[in-house]
Scaffold this motif. Structure first.
Motif, PDB file in Angstrom:
ATOM      1  N   GLY A 116     -15.485  32.387  10.432  1.00  0.00           N
ATOM      2  CA  GLY A 116     -14.659  32.455   9.230  1.00  0.00           C
ATOM      3  C   GLY A 116     -14.458  31.112   8.568  1.00  0.00           C
ATOM      4  N   THR A 117     -14.259  30.075   9.383  1.00  0.00           N
ATOM      5  CA  THR A 117     -14.019  28.737   8.836  1.00  0.00           C
ATOM      6  C   THR A 117     -15.267  28.198   8.138  1.00  0.00           C
ATOM      7  OG1 THR A 117     -12.344  28.257  10.515  1.00  0.00           O
ATOM      8  CG2 THR A 117     -13.340  26.380   9.408  1.00  0.00           C
ATOM      9  N   ARG A 118     -16.406  28.286   8.781  1.00  0.00           N
ATOM     10  CA  ARG A 118     -17.615  27.681   8.196  1.00  0.00           C
ATOM     11  C   ARG A 118     -18.090  28.456   6.962  1.00  0.00           C
ATOM     12  NH1 ARG A 118     -22.701  29.807   9.820  1.00  0.00           N
ATOM     13  NH2 ARG A 118     -22.528  31.567  11.271  1.00  0.00           N
ATOM     14  N   LEU A 119     -17.989  29.789   6.981  1.00  0.00           N
ATOM     15  CA  LEU A 119     -18.455  30.567   5.838  1.00  0.00           C
ATOM     16  C   LEU A 119     -17.492  30.454   4.659  1.00  0.00           C
ATOM     17  CD1 LEU A 119     -19.800  33.652   7.792  1.00  0.00           C
ATOM     18  CD2 LEU A 119     -21.159  31.950   6.555  1.00  0.00           C
ATOM     19  N   MET A 124     -15.852  27.728  -0.580  1.00  0.00           N
ATOM     20  CA  MET A 124     -14.823  26.914  -1.222  1.00  0.00           C
ATOM     21  C   MET A 124     -15.369  25.568  -1.673  1.00  0.00           C
ATOM     22  SD  MET A 124     -11.680  27.771   1.372  1.00  0.00           S
ATOM     23  CE  MET A 124     -10.937  29.398   1.414  1.00  0.00           C
ATOM     24  N   ARG A 125     -16.330  25.051  -0.918  1.00  0.00           N
ATOM     25  CA  ARG A 125     -16.946  23.767  -1.288  1.00  0.00           C
ATOM     26  C   ARG A 125     -17.575  23.851  -2.681  1.00  0.00           C
ATOM     27  NH1 ARG A 125     -21.167  20.327   2.492  1.00  0.00           N
ATOM     28  NH2 ARG A 125     -22.014  18.978   0.874  1.00  0.00           N
ATOM     29  N   GLU A 126     -18.156  24.998  -2.998  1.00  0.00           N
ATOM     30  CA  GLU A 126     -18.795  25.178  -4.300  1.00  0.00           C
ATOM     31  C   GLU A 126     -17.789  25.091  -5.441  1.00  0.00           C
ATOM     32  OE1 GLU A 126     -22.109  25.390  -4.843  1.00  0.00           O
ATOM     33  OE2 GLU A 126     -22.238  24.953  -2.697  1.00  0.00           O
ATOM     34  N   GLN A 127     -16.562  25.581  -5.195  1.00  0.00           N
ATOM     35  CA  GLN A 127     -15.544  25.559  -6.246  1.00  0.00           C
ATOM     36  C   GLN A 127     -14.605  24.364  -6.116  1.00  0.00           C
ATOM     37  OE1 GLN A 127     -14.060  29.478  -5.321  1.00  0.00           O
ATOM     38  NE2 GLN A 127     -12.294  28.710  -4.188  1.00  0.00           N
ATOM     39  N   GLN A 128     -14.822  23.535  -5.058  1.00  0.00           N
ATOM     40  CA  GLN A 128     -14.043  22.307  -4.859  1.00  0.00           C
ATOM     41  C   GLN A 128     -12.553  22.567  -4.649  1.00  0.00           C
ATOM     42  OE1 GLN A 128     -15.391  18.682  -5.022  1.00  0.00           O
ATOM     43  NE2 GLN A 128     -16.914  20.101  -4.169  1.00  0.00           N
ATOM     44  N   SER A 129     -12.242  23.700  -4.033  1.00  0.00           N
ATOM     45  CA  SER A 129     -10.845  24.001  -3.726  1.00  0.00           C
ATOM     46  C   SER A 129     -10.773  25.160  -2.744  1.00  0.00           C
ATOM     47  CB  SER A 129     -10.069  24.370  -4.993  1.00  0.00           C
ATOM     48  OG  SER A 129     -10.539  25.598  -5.535  1.00  0.00           O
ATOM     49  N   GLY A 130      -9.672  25.240  -2.027  1.00  0.00           N
ATOM     50  CA  GLY A 130      -9.450  26.350  -1.124  1.00  0.00           C
ATOM     51  C   GLY A 130      -8.622  25.932   0.067  1.00  0.00           C
ATOM     52  N   ALA A 169     -12.101  17.956   3.722  1.00  0.00           N
ATOM     53  CA  ALA A 169     -11.090  17.386   2.828  1.00  0.00           C
ATOM     54  C   ALA A 169     -11.695  16.826   1.541  1.00  0.00           C
ATOM     55  CB  ALA A 169     -10.301  16.302   3.561  1.00  0.00           C
ATOM     56  N   ARG A 170     -12.839  16.177   1.651  1.00  0.00           N
ATOM     57  CA  ARG A 170     -13.407  15.541   0.452  1.00  0.00           C
ATOM     58  C   ARG A 170     -13.909  16.559  -0.569  1.00  0.00           C
ATOM     59  NH1 ARG A 170     -17.193  15.007   4.498  1.00  0.00           N
ATOM     60  NH2 ARG A 170     -19.387  15.496   4.040  1.00  0.00           N
ATOM     61  N   PHE A 171     -13.977  17.821  -0.160  1.00  0.00           N
ATOM     62  CA  PHE A 171     -14.384  18.877  -1.095  1.00  0.00           C
ATOM     63  C   PHE A 171     -13.187  19.655  -1.634  1.00  0.00           C
ATOM     64  CE2 PHE A 171     -17.876  18.399   2.029  1.00  0.00           C
ATOM     65  CZ  PHE A 171     -18.813  17.853   1.163  1.00  0.00           C
ATOM     66  N   GLY A 172     -11.974  19.154  -1.362  1.00  0.00           N
ATOM     67  CA  GLY A 172     -10.774  19.817  -1.859  1.00  0.00           C
ATOM     68  C   GLY A 172     -10.355  21.021  -1.050  1.00  0.00           C
TER      69      GLY A 172
END
Length: 242
Positions: A116-119, A124-130, A169-172
């Motif tokens: 769940g965490t990695r997927l 979320m990395r794509e949208q830079q938040s989550g 963290a660096r991906f928001g």
């Protein structure tokens, strides 16, 4: 405006207990929620169909968890919150515990949370938040006799949460954990009465917690109220083993 208006959440193990309370609380706070559970019919029956979807999911299967993430994005447009809550117990002393009961608990809790965490983090990395919320336990902090499998899995989730928080963290993307103590749920009320009474005697507040009290902490972590928290473990224990 409610705390989660416009946001999309996935909650695993959401048909009953803490998972259901979290999904219901998020829905009432304005989120649209995809619930993954081995019993999606029960989850679908209990939750508001206007804002919730129930999907069959075994969290040990990466494909099943990917389907949850994809359902959130395809039906609701994004994935903003991931709650890795699904869990089981197979308690026994270390001397009598069967190897397959050890393996199954580790797989559901630890591998399931990793899936769940990695997927979720990838989406979320794509949208830079989550924000990702992992369900640990007081057992992961102190270790409980008769729960070498469960305690090991829940301790592992704490380490995983901190490592994932540093990577994301660096991906928001924020990653935090909740460590409940004795919470009244189908899983805990099934324990023998003398065991329940012994655990209750260890709690300074003098009572078991309710699923909604854990859900309120999850709501805090899912919302902007916790915008500067990542890599933390919030104990919801009534002061037990503080």
């Amino acid at each position: 405006m409610s705390l989660l208006t416009g946001r999309v959440a996935v909650v695993t193990g959401g048909a009953q207990g803490i998972g259901y309370a979290i999904a219901d609380t998020f829905s009432k706070a304005g989120a649209r929620v995809v619930v993954g559970d081995l019993d999606p019919a029960e989850a679908g029956r209990r939750l508001d169909p206007r804002s919730c979807r129930a999907v069959a999911c075994d969290v040990t299967s990466a494909d099943d968890v990917a389907t949850l993430v994809r359902t959130a994005v395809d039906e609701f447009g994004s994935l903003d919150i991931m709650v890795n809550n699904a869990g089981i117990t197979r308690d026994a002393s270390m001397r009598t515990m069967r190897e397959d009961d050890f393996d199954r608990v580790i797989a559901v809790h630890l591998k399931g949370t990793w899936n769940g965490t990695r997927l979720a983090a990838a989406a979320m990395r794509e949208q830079q938040s989550g924000t990702i919320i992992n369900m640990s336990s007081l057992s992961g902090k102190v270790g409980m006799a008769g729960q070498t499998n469960y305690s090991a899995a829940k301790a592992g989730i704490i380490g995983m949460t901190k490592a994932a928080a540093k990577e994301s963290a660096r991906f928001g993307v924020r990653v935090n954990a909740i460590a409940p103590g004795l919470i009244r749920s189908p899983m805990t009320t099934a324990m023998p009465q003398h065991v329940w009474d012994q655990k209750l005697a260890e709690i300074p507040l003098g009572r078991a917690g309710e699923p909604e009290e854990v859900a309120n902490v999850a709501l805090f972590l899912a919302s902007d109220l916790s915008s500067y928290l990542t890599g933390t473990v919030l104990e919801v224990t009534g002061g037990r083993f503080m």
